[in-house]
Scaffold this active site. Structure first.
Site, PDB file in Angstrom:
ATOM      1  N   ASP A   1       0.826  -1.205   0.000  1.00  0.00           N
ATOM      2  CA  ASP A   1       0.000   0.000   0.000  1.00  0.00           C
ATOM      3  C   ASP A   1       0.865   1.262   0.000  1.00  0.00           C
ATOM      4  O   ASP A   1       0.615   2.202  -0.769  1.00  0.00           O
ATOM      5  CB  ASP A   1      -0.979   0.005   1.176  1.00  0.00           C
ATOM      6  CG  ASP A   1      -0.322  -0.323   2.511  1.00  0.00           C
ATOM      7  OD1 ASP A   1       0.866  -0.700   2.533  1.00  0.00           O
ATOM      8  OD2 ASP A   1      -1.014  -0.195   3.543  1.00  0.00           O
TER       9      ASP A   1
ATOM     10  N   SER B   1      -2.579  -1.836  15.235  1.00  0.00           N
ATOM     11  CA  SER B   1      -2.122  -1.032  16.373  1.00  0.00           C
ATOM     12  C   SER B   1      -2.540  -1.665  17.695  1.00  0.00           C
ATOM     13  O   SER B   1      -2.994  -0.986  18.619  1.00  0.00           O
ATOM     14  CB  SER B   1      -2.673   0.396  16.272  1.00  0.00           C
ATOM     15  OG  SER B   1      -2.262   1.008  15.079  1.00  0.00           O
TER      16      SER B   1
END
Length: 231
Positions: free
Chosen positions: A60, A93
């Site tokens: 990405d 995360s």
């Protein structure tokens, strides 16, 4: 050809949580300089171009690099057509970002047949002049005005906030609550440096202070870690 103008179509709005979208705008599409990386398709021409150098990981961010994007754009929706299941919590995360943002993305509730719509307005030669003229004709408001209750009550449903630097943009984005990070200098959802979202029934545009003096994205723009952790 469409492939000259775009390299991807995305079903994802990075700021697509309920408080930052118009939930009735199921037909609304935008040009975007930011590659969202979720729920997307690329053109055959673009794959033939970058496929031979496809990286083993972090594809990405690879696509977001200027050497790949080459100032081409994606199409993105106001209302996301894809979301993340609880499986996405692992690795995002440590689950914090997933819980605060990703799992809250609002999914479109009304099917839309885009094949029946005239989408030629998204072509660059039509879109840019119309978009810039519209955005920069909108009243410029301060951040405090946007955050205050009286913005909802004055009868105007479009406002513009200007930024002059990365720190200035980060301050605006953090206080409003939209995603503040950028990749290769491009803020999420941005087009020509402009970020559009919905707030308290108003359409808000965060814009460079002067469209004629905007020189493009600064690839050195990178939000500090503390900003990303605070999302």
């Amino acid at each position: 050809r469409w492939t000259k103008h775009f390299f991807c179509v995305s079903a994802w709005n990075d700021n697509g949580v309920p408080e930052f979208i118009d939930q009735t705008a199921n037909e609304l599409l935008y040009r975007s300089d930011f590659f969202a990386g979720l729920g997307w398709m690329m053109t055959r021409d673009f794959w033939q171009e970058i496929g031979p150098k496809w990286p083993p990981g972090f594809w990405d961010d690879f696509i977001r690099e200027p050497a790949q994007r080459k100032n081409r754009s994606c199409i993105r929706p106001e209302l996301s057509r894809t979301g993340m299941t609880n499986f996405g919590q692992k690795g995002a995360s440590g689950g914090l970002f997933f819980n605060r943002h990703l799992k809250r993305i609002f999914l479109n509730q009304k099917p839309t047949n885009f094949n029946q719509l005239d989408l030629s307005y998204l072509l660059k030669q039509k879109y840019d002049s119309s978009f810039l003229k519209k955005v920069y004709s909108i009243k410029n408001a301060s951040l405090n005005e946007i955050l205050m209750k009286n913005v909802e009550e004055n009868g105007q449903n479009e406002f513009r906030i200007e930024y002059e630097s990365m720190d200035n943009f980060l301050n605006i984005a953090r206080k409003i609550g939209i995603m503040a990070d950028s990749k290769a200098g491009v803020p999420r959802t941005a087009y020509l440096g402009i970020i559009s979202f919905f707030l308290k029934g108003n359409r808000i545009f965060i814009t460079p202070s002067n469209s004629t003096k905007w020189n493009g994205y600064d690839t050195k723009w990178e939000a500090p870690r503390i900003v990303l952790d605070g999302l």
